[in-house]
Design a protein around this motif. Sequence first.
Motif, PDB file in Angstrom:
ATOM      1  N   PHE A   1       0.868  -1.187  -0.033  1.00 57.38           N
ATOM      2  CA  PHE A   1      -0.090   0.102   0.028  1.00 57.38           C
ATOM      3  C   PHE A   1       0.796   1.038   0.061  1.00 57.38           C
ATOM      4  CE2 PHE A   1       0.608  -1.638   4.313  1.00 57.38           C
ATOM      5  CZ  PHE A   1       1.259  -0.451   4.903  1.00 57.38           C
TER       6      PHE A   1
ATOM      7  N   TYR B   1      -0.489   5.960   4.555  1.00 60.32           N
ATOM      8  CA  TYR B   1      -0.581   5.073   5.790  1.00 60.32           C
ATOM      9  C   TYR B   1      -0.088   6.358   6.765  1.00 60.32           C
ATOM     10  CZ  TYR B   1       0.773   1.911   9.588  1.00 60.32           C
ATOM     11  OH  TYR B   1       0.638   1.241  11.000  1.00 60.32           O
TER      12      TYR B   1
ATOM     13  N   ARG C   1      -7.393   6.273   2.965  1.00 58.76           N
ATOM     14  CA  ARG C   1      -7.584   4.928   2.508  1.00 58.76           C
ATOM     15  C   ARG C   1      -7.557   4.812   1.121  1.00 58.76           C
ATOM     16  NH1 ARG C   1     -11.297   4.672   5.987  1.00 58.76           N
ATOM     17  NH2 ARG C   1     -13.162   4.524   4.608  1.00 58.76           N
TER      18      ARG C   1
ATOM     19  N   GLU D   1      -4.742   2.458  -0.956  1.00 55.81           N
ATOM     20  CA  GLU D   1      -5.208   1.554  -1.698  1.00 55.81           C
ATOM     21  C   GLU D   1      -4.722   1.664  -3.379  1.00 55.81           C
ATOM     22  OE1 GLU D   1      -9.245   0.014  -1.829  1.00 55.81           O
ATOM     23  OE2 GLU D   1      -9.237   0.664   0.204  1.00 55.81           O
ATOM     24  N   TYR D   2      -5.089   2.902  -3.627  1.00 51.52           N
ATOM     25  CA  TYR D   2      -4.800   3.088  -5.217  1.00 51.52           C
ATOM     26  C   TYR D   2      -3.677   4.120  -5.681  1.00 51.52           C
ATOM     27  CZ  TYR D   2      -9.795   1.539  -4.955  1.00 51.52           C
ATOM     28  OH  TYR D   2     -10.910   0.642  -4.798  1.00 51.52           O
TER      29      TYR D   2
ATOM     30  N   HIS E   1     -15.004   7.955  -7.110  1.00 50.32           N
ATOM     31  CA  HIS E   1     -14.666   7.709  -5.615  1.00 50.32           C
ATOM     32  C   HIS E   1     -15.447   9.038  -4.564  1.00 50.32           C
ATOM     33  CE1 HIS E   1     -12.422   4.345  -5.756  1.00 50.32           C
ATOM     34  NE2 HIS E   1     -11.721   4.791  -6.736  1.00 50.32           N
TER      35      HIS E   1
END
Lengths: 454, 474
Positions: free
Chosen positions: B324, B329, B407, B411-412, B425
Amino acid sequence: MKRLYQFECILFFRTQAAWWGVLILLLSGAAGLYLGKSFIDKQRSVIQKAAVLQPENTQRNLRYFGNELGLMLYHNKYTLVNQPDPWAAFATGQRDINPVMLTVSMLGLQGQMYDTDLNNPVSLLYGNIDLAFVFVFLFPLVIIAFTYNVLSAEQESGVWRIIHAQADNPQRLIRRKLLVRAVVVLGVALVLLLSAVVYLRLPLDGRLLWVSVLLVSYLLFWFALSCWVISWGRSSGFNLAALVACWVLLNMLAPALVNIWTSWRYPVPEAMETAMRQREGYHEKWDMDKSVTMDKFFAHYPQFRKYPFDSSQDFSWYWYYGMQQMGDDEAAASTKAMREKLQQRQRFSNAAALMLPGIQTTLRLNQVAGTDLQQYLQFQSALQQLHEEVRMYFYPMVFSDGKAAQADWNKFALRYFEAHDQRPDWRQASILLLAIVLWAMAARNFRQTLKQPL
Amino acid sequence: MQTILLIAGQTWKTILRNKASFWLTVLLGITLCVATWIGWQHYQTQQQQRLQYSKAVREKWVSKPDKHPHRMAHYGYLVFRDKHPLSFFDFGIESFSGVSIFLEAHKQNTVNFSEAGFSNGTLRFGEMSVAMVLQLLVPLLIFFLGYNAIAGERESGTLKILLCQGVSWRQLMVGKALGIIAVSFTLFLPVIVLTIVLWAMLSQGQITADAALRLLLLLIAYAAYFAICAGITVLVSAVSRSSKGALTILLGSWIFFLVILPRLTQAAGANIYPAPSKIEFAAAIEEDLHKQGDSHNPDDPHYAGMKAAVLKKYNVKDVKELPFNYGGYVMAEGEKISAGIYADHLRRLTRIYQQQNSFTVAASYINPYLSIRNLSMALTAADFATYASFQEQAEQYRYQLAQRMNRLQMEYIGNNKPAVISHDHWAEMPDFRYRFKTAGSVLQEQGATIMALVCWLGLMTVGLLTASKWARTL
């Protein structure tokens, strides 16, 4: 003649109401002075703390981000203090609602300049007690208590019949009684004003004179109103009820109507408009070609064309601050509209104040003390200037890849803005004018009323 | 009972037959209608503005193109404080608390653009609302109409006759009080009807049971308040030497309890529980943040430890090899810490404000005006608790927004993935909806205030019933 006034004085101070009235005024005046001063002192101590904190923060920012000027400027902040005048403790006005100081970074100003202080809204709702409150709200009530039965009490006790039969000019007696009461009230006002001069360290200048005239005319207005009501020759109960009703109407109901009318008639959606436009104006530029931002930026500041802009870079602080500038530039129209709306409000309440002495006195006191909206708007303009100064100082450095160490950071230590209106405002004459009209009406009535024995 | 009703009816008739009282009552009635109309207009303009702008904010948010989620976190959200439909009745602190707040990542902003900030100082005189008229002016009217209820009878000599004819003090006092209450209700009833009709129109027929309950409680509370005022009037009239004396006492207490005392109690509360200024508040948060670790400082032990732990957990040597986005994070972690610290400080600040306000709540035991004022503000959702809960909900929303973007970033984004994500999104983030408290929980919070009102009602009844022991006959 002198003896008569002495007797009248003794008579007056034999009543409990006289002592109570004077005591209430002195006590609440002292409370008003104390609370007003402690409120402003608290603001002063906050300002002192800020004077210590600001350089500390700058030094910390330099430690963390000193090697990248763009980032340093992103974090570093500059403060303009709305320095309270000594008079501010006399009439705290809007100082509890408007921030004591505004701290802004070099980013878009419009997103920062409307930030508020931390406040308990309930305290704001109930409001402060200061000397202005005592003068505007309580003095009239004591004047009413002193005068409402000047004539009627004599009539009701039957004394008036005797006086009327014996004295050549019964009007003189009433005049004497009123004069004694006026002197007592004005004396208390003078004592409070002098204590304020000493306790608040008010400068002995034209403003003091101007405020004294203002307060005396306000008190005289209430005496005149009271005289007018008692000149009808009605009963004590009626006079008291009518005068209290006048007080409620002039100092409560009418101002409350004026307020709600202003906020309904002149709503300020421009405030929200500004917040939105500033945000869009800046953020949407991230998704646009860099030239959109830079063309507009150079149109605003042609002098910076000489610094080469490298559009091949993914990100540069040059572009970043250009985008930030766009937020302000695109919100400029609604900012102007908002200020115009606030001026309209100001004009409306100034017009309404011509008929409402309570509002007039409050507005003029706040003006002299520098605690009104007008001067807060000036403070905002000064903040805008400071912000522009910061930009003009740092833009060339950022655009030419300057280093943070080269800049003179002390140049932007805490700045102070001082506001108070020195110019005499003739609008306060409206109070005296109303008083004269009422005196004239009262005098005419008295001539009629006093002819009859009852 | 019959005697009581007879006296009450007689009192009611005499008051309204008096020309001056009649016109005073009519005048106040008109004032009330004006206040209702203005309150409604004001509510409409304000609410429309807020709805319009919050709709625009939502549309802009959804229509943003593909972006890096952290850009969206900084683009943020503008939310507006909802007005409760009943707030047209009582403005409470509405004008003194801000209207909109800008929510963005890493930073908590103030609620800005309060009406008071746009005012030039006249707001201090008060605002014209139905509540203002009912709380301040109706008691004054009751005092004016009833000050001679007993004292007048005594002065005219009819009191002796009444008592000789076998009317007991108890019957006389209760009857007089009921008569005055009836007069105030003559004024109050049309307002109730008007309020209900207006409010039904405002909510376009969508009346929730909760709002109906709030209104019902509001009406009961005001009825009790008027009863207390009427009772006090009759009691003062019974102990005063003359009707002029009764009027003086009543007017004096009106000024003291309704004009001066509220300011004094609040000022006392604010002075005894001093709240930190904005810079002190910010500095305290900053200090706590530094203790926790500084995400901006590359050598910070907290974040260095975190990095080592993550690398070890996923058994990789570099953050780039993580499954990730490590930047996301770190930001999620930073947001969690800073939001936690901020929430903690905000809670403490709110607690101080509540302590300051508790003076006003306590003072309602010596001042019935404050109890009705507090209760009315709470029931019309224009009180401090509603404001505090708005702040809390807005901060929750801000936190969720920031963390959702973090998040998405984890993830992306990055590590051989593109630097932007699809704009699909954005719509996933639900719009901000302020949830008002239920009437039940408002009642629970206002327990002390309601008790005060009940105590006053009880005290007044006891006073009226025991009149024979202390009332002045001659």
